[in-house]
Design a protein around this motif. Structure first.
Motif, PDB file in Angstrom:
ATOM      1  N   SER A  43       0.895  -1.059  -0.072  1.00  0.00           N
ATOM      2  CA  SER A  43      -0.041  -0.116  -0.084  1.00  0.00           C
ATOM      3  C   SER A  43       0.967   1.358   0.070  1.00  0.00           C
ATOM      4  O   SER A  43       1.964   1.357   0.652  1.00  0.00           O
ATOM      5  CB  SER A  43      -1.015   0.027   1.141  1.00  0.00           C
ATOM      6  OG  SER A  43      -1.817   1.102   1.390  1.00  0.00           O
TER       7      SER A  43
ATOM      8  N   SER B 160       1.102   5.745  -1.683  1.00  0.00           N
ATOM      9  CA  SER B 160       0.584   6.686  -2.362  1.00  0.00           C
ATOM     10  C   SER B 160       1.592   7.203  -3.469  1.00  0.00           C
ATOM     11  O   SER B 160       2.521   6.504  -3.485  1.00  0.00           O
ATOM     12  CB  SER B 160       0.237   7.915  -1.342  1.00  0.00           C
ATOM     13  OG  SER B 160       1.472   8.391  -0.925  1.00  0.00           O
TER      14      SER B 160
ATOM     15  N   ARG C 185      -4.413   5.740  -9.871  1.00  0.00           N
ATOM     16  CA  ARG C 185      -5.496   6.581  -9.291  1.00  0.00           C
ATOM     17  C   ARG C 185      -5.648   5.775  -7.855  1.00  0.00           C
ATOM     18  O   ARG C 185      -5.400   4.681  -7.857  1.00  0.00           O
ATOM     19  CB  ARG C 185      -6.924   6.292 -10.190  1.00  0.00           C
ATOM     20  CG  ARG C 185      -7.002   4.785 -10.329  1.00  0.00           C
ATOM     21  CD  ARG C 185      -8.449   4.857 -10.797  1.00  0.00           C
ATOM     22  NE  ARG C 185      -9.134   3.452 -11.330  1.00  0.00           N
ATOM     23  CZ  ARG C 185      -9.573   2.616 -10.507  1.00  0.00           C
ATOM     24  NH1 ARG C 185      -9.605   3.164  -9.302  1.00  0.00           N
ATOM     25  NH2 ARG C 185      -9.610   1.352 -10.689  1.00  0.00           N
ATOM     26  N   PRO C 186      -6.014   6.264  -6.831  1.00  0.00           N
ATOM     27  CA  PRO C 186      -6.496   5.940  -5.726  1.00  0.00           C
ATOM     28  C   PRO C 186      -7.351   4.529  -5.769  1.00  0.00           C
ATOM     29  O   PRO C 186      -8.069   4.291  -6.660  1.00  0.00           O
ATOM     30  CB  PRO C 186      -7.211   6.710  -4.614  1.00  0.00           C
ATOM     31  CG  PRO C 186      -6.813   8.104  -5.550  1.00  0.00           C
ATOM     32  CD  PRO C 186      -6.654   7.740  -6.838  1.00  0.00           C
TER      33      PRO C 186
ATOM     34  N   THR D 177      -2.859  -1.494  -3.055  1.00  0.00           N
ATOM     35  CA  THR D 177      -3.586  -0.218  -2.965  1.00  0.00           C
ATOM     36  C   THR D 177      -2.666   0.964  -2.885  1.00  0.00           C
ATOM     37  O   THR D 177      -1.657   1.098  -2.493  1.00  0.00           O
ATOM     38  CB  THR D 177      -4.234  -0.528  -1.331  1.00  0.00           C
ATOM     39  OG1 THR D 177      -4.842  -1.665  -1.415  1.00  0.00           O
ATOM     40  CG2 THR D 177      -5.313   0.615  -1.274  1.00  0.00           C
TER      41      THR D 177
ATOM     42  N   ALA E  64      -3.215   4.939  -1.954  1.00  0.00           N
ATOM     43  CA  ALA E  64      -3.946   6.003  -1.206  1.00  0.00           C
ATOM     44  C   ALA E  64      -4.154   7.160  -1.865  1.00  0.00           C
ATOM     45  O   ALA E  64      -3.783   7.562  -3.050  1.00  0.00           O
ATOM     46  CB  ALA E  64      -3.193   6.084   0.083  1.00  0.00           C
ATOM     47  N   ALA E  65      -5.003   8.091  -1.341  1.00  0.00           N
ATOM     48  CA  ALA E  65      -5.597   9.485  -2.140  1.00  0.00           C
ATOM     49  C   ALA E  65      -4.853  10.371  -1.814  1.00  0.00           C
ATOM     50  O   ALA E  65      -4.675  11.680  -2.442  1.00  0.00           O
ATOM     51  CB  ALA E  65      -7.014   9.617  -1.688  1.00  0.00           C
ATOM     52  N   THR E  66      -3.689  10.180  -0.868  1.00  0.00           N
ATOM     53  CA  THR E  66      -2.894  11.299  -0.590  1.00  0.00           C
ATOM     54  C   THR E  66      -2.260  11.629  -1.628  1.00  0.00           C
ATOM     55  O   THR E  66      -1.503  11.206  -2.318  1.00  0.00           O
ATOM     56  CB  THR E  66      -2.083  10.671   0.594  1.00  0.00           C
ATOM     57  OG1 THR E  66      -2.752  10.247   1.748  1.00  0.00           O
ATOM     58  CG2 THR E  66      -1.050  12.104   1.110  1.00  0.00           C
TER      59      THR E  66
ATOM     60  N   ASP F  15      -3.274  13.247  -4.414  1.00  0.00           N
ATOM     61  CA  ASP F  15      -4.132  13.081  -5.523  1.00  0.00           C
ATOM     62  C   ASP F  15      -4.770  14.396  -5.793  1.00  0.00           C
ATOM     63  O   ASP F  15      -5.565  14.813  -4.870  1.00  0.00           O
ATOM     64  CB  ASP F  15      -4.846  11.955  -5.700  1.00  0.00           C
ATOM     65  CG  ASP F  15      -5.560  11.762  -7.016  1.00  0.00           C
ATOM     66  OD1 ASP F  15      -6.580  12.399  -7.218  1.00  0.00           O
ATOM     67  OD2 ASP F  15      -5.080  10.861  -7.850  1.00  0.00           O
TER      68      ASP F  15
END
Length: 712
Positions: free
Chosen positions: A494, A496, A546-547, A574, A576-578, A580
């Protein structure tokens, strides 16, 4: 005389002929003349013939028009053959073509009742106008008999007229005759000794090998109207307890059976051929090819130290065949004193073919293979027993790092010894999987699958320096196989989009194959190949994702261009959205103006609310709507939510919570002050709704639409 009278007499006679023929039909004989009986070349009248022996019948002077003939025995010399008068047929049919043919033809005939009780077949040689062969045993002494020939089937015509019968020219007077049947077989075979045409007041002793068997008396027997005098006695033949210990089969010895009269004179001597016991062992145990068995001699040495040995593996199954043990007897099989099989049923030949035995668990070594029958006769020989140690995995497949159970069985020969487990992880190398001291004959350990080339891998037991352990006279190794399956993982799993790198690792790959790598089902350029231990590694950059969930997959180069492309191995990771920008802009937009989404509550089902927005339909927990009852009039209520007010009917109130049925569904709302709406801090609810909306966005295309709305 009147001329009319002269002619009237012959005319009347002629007219009466049909009536005379009807009343007294003319019979055309099918047999003329009489057969001649010979015994030992003589035709005396009467002929003295031992009961049950052979006679010769001459038919050369006869005319027989039938195609077949039958032989009868009669105590009367009548011209017909009549079963109601005591006549009995005993042999046939014989074909007249064979009787007349110059080349002899053999016949074997099962006699009809009552002569079938003699327990034997009748044999004949037919040809050149002769019928030579067996005469019945079941007859009376001091009674005259005639042989009759008919060309009419006695089964369908029990009474044959004289025109179809030829009666012998001389009589037969039977002397005492004896018969023993059978004359060969296994120990304990029932042997029947019969005597016939004997004096009615006599008794006889029966012996075998000089041992008394029985005293029998002569009696007259009536078998459905057929009389005969004599005796019949059945007894088990003596067990000579012989076993085949040398030479080739079959081998036999005789049991001499005698009938002795009251004057101690031997009236009959017969020899019963009794075969030696034999044991045959599955060729697998001999180390020979094929499914047959080979003879093991009694007293033979086929132990572990012999070049020609019989080797039984513990847990193995082998076919054993026994011959000439007791008639309809039983047998048990032992290895030393260890029972291997019991109650083995034997047939009338004292035999059983291909009886399967299973060798029980026991220490390796030389053992005495013992077959003991119901007469307590033992047939034995020395064999080699090898305890077959085994190792097995549960499960028998897995990837690197998996824990599996390794089961050891039949390890009694190594209890207390130090052993090692070796795993063939490459084409040329093995790695030690475990080392231990054997605690018992059977036990389990847990091991971890090492990094290894994919496919079936060879696993074996060794000593402290890795030399394979062996067992048995042929030095077999203790081994098994384990199927190594591929495994893929991402490190870190996982992250970002920070522009740094991450790794995709694989193990258990086929070392002879090349693989394509896909990220999110997009083919990367180039091919990868594992090292000798089946390991692969690919370095990628944390950017452009993309997240959410992503996948990296491997495809074998051999299958990529076939009509059935399958994934060789894959893993997910995975993002993360951090960091983005799209998600950040969306959050700002939603926090600034929720009303711009035109959110509308369209349905409530259980605890889930369905909300329709300009971005699409979303579902969220009903608790996120912060529903409150702000007005009541009778059973009508007004419910305030973050999406506006709805009206409905109150169906229940529990404490300060009202259940309100509305057009979009049933909702539970807190009862607030009736004087007006009490504002509350909506920030947590807004956050929940925004997060639910984010989860509802399913594609990059949707994000682009949102960005266009923000720009507008």
């Amino acid at each position: 005389m009147d001329i009319k009278k002269i002619f009237s007499v012959p005319i009347v006679a002629i007219l009466l002929l049909p009536a005379l023929f009807a009343a007294f039909p003319l019979v055309s004989a099918t047999i003329t003349e009489r057969p001649v009986i010979y015994y030992n070349g003589t035709t005396a009248d009467p002929l003295l013939v031992p009961a049950g022996s052979n006679i010769s019948i001459w038919t050369g002077n006869m005319t027989i028009t039938g195609a077949q003939v039958w032989l009868w025995l009669s105590a009367s010399g009548s011209a017909d053959a009549n079963q109601d008068n005591g006549d009995r047929w005993y042999a046939g049919p014989f074909y007249m073509g064979d009787v007349l043919n110059a080349t002899p033809t053999p016949y074997t005939i099962t006699p009809p009742a009552p002569f079938n009780q003699e327990g034997r077949n009748y044999t004949y040689t037919v040809g050149g106008n002769w019928i030579n062969g067996t005469i019945p045993l079941m007859v009376q002494g001091e009674v005259d008999y005639w042989v009759k020939i008919t060309d009419v089937n006695p089964v369908t015509t029990p009474t044959v007229p004289s025109s179809d019968v030829g009666v012998s020219t001389s009589r037969i007077n039977f002397e005492g005759g004896f018969l023993m049947t059978p004359v060969s077989g296994a120990p304990d075979t029932p042997v029947t000794v019969s005597g016939s045409a004997l004096p009615i007041d006599m008794t006889y002793n029966i012996t075998q090998n000089g041992e008394f068997v029985a005293n029998v008396s002569v009696a007259t027997y009536n078998e459905s109207g057929w009389l005969w005098t004599g005796f019949t006695y059945t007894f088990p033949v003596l067990d000579l307890k012989n076993k085949l210990s040398s030479g080739t089969p079959p081998q036999s010895a005789n049991v001499t059976i005698k009938v002795v009269d009251e004057a101690n004179s031997t009236m009959f001597t017969g020899n019963f051929t009794e075969y030696y016991r034999e044991v045959y062992v599955d060729n697998d145990a001999w180390g020979l090819s094929g499914n047959a068995s080979s003879l093991a001699l009694h007293g033979g040495n086929y132990s572990c130290t012999q070049s020609q040995n019989i080797t039984f593996s513990t847990g193995g199954q082998y076919n054993i065949s026994l011959w000439w043990f007791p008639y309809n007897g039983q047998a048990n099989i032992y290895l030393n004193s260890i029972l291997v099989a019991s109650g083995i049923a034997l047939n009338e030949s004292g035999a059983v073919g291909n009886y399967t035995i299973t060798i029980p668990e026991m220490p390796s070594g030389s053992y005495t293979f013992r077959v003991i029958d119901n007469n307590n006769v033992e047939y034995n020989f020395t064999v080699c027993v090898v305890q077959v140690p085994t190792i097995d995995f549960t499960p028998d497949e897995g990837g690197c790092g998996d824990e599996v159970t390794l089961t050891f069985t039949n390890m009694a020969d190594w209890i207390g010894e130090y052993v090692t487990v070796w795993f063939n992880n490459t084409a040329t190398n093995s790695t030690m999987l475990a080392n231990l001291t054997v605690p018992s004959s059977s036990f389990n350990i847990t091991v971890t699958v090492p990094h290894s080339a994919g496919g079936a891998r060879y696993v074996f037991l060794g000593n402290i320096n890795g030399t394979p352990l062996t067992y048995g006279p042929s030095n077999k190794t203790i081994n098994t196989t384990f199927l190594v399956t591929p495994k893929v993982w991402v490190d870190p799993a996982s992250f970002s989009n920070d522009g740094l790198t991450f790794w995709v690792y694989g193990c258990g790959f086929n070392v002879t194959q090349f693989y394509f790598v896909n990220v999110d089902n997009q083919l990367m350029s180039g091919l990868v190949k594992s090292n000798a231990s089946g390991d692969v590694a690919c370095q990628l950059v944390k950017a452009g994702f993309r997240p959410g969930m992503h996948a990296v997959s491997f495809y074998s180069n051999d299958t990529l261009y076939t009509d059935n492309v399958t994934i060789y191995a894959y893993a997910t990771f995975t993002v993360a959205a951090t960091g983005d920008l799209v998600i950040g802009d969306l959050m700002d937009y939603m926090n600034s103006s929720f009303s711009s989404l035109n959110a509308k509550l369209v349905a409530i089902e259980d605890d889930i609310a369905t909300v329709q927005t300009t971005l699409g339909t979303m579902q969220t927990s009903i608790n996120n709507l912060d529903a409150k009852v702000v007005a009541l009039q009778g059973d009508m209520a007004t419910v305030q939510t973050i999406l506006g007010t709805i009206n409905g009917t109150v169906t229940a109130i529990n404490g300060n919570v009202a259940t309100v049925k509305t057009d979009v569904g049933t909702i539970k709302a807190e009862i607030s002050s009736m004087e007006g709406f009490l504002p509350v801090d909506m920030t947590p609810v807004w956050i929940a709704v925004v997060l639910a909306l984010i989860a509802a966005i399913a594609s990059i295309y949707g994000i682009f639409v949102i960005r266009s709305k923000i720009a507008a």
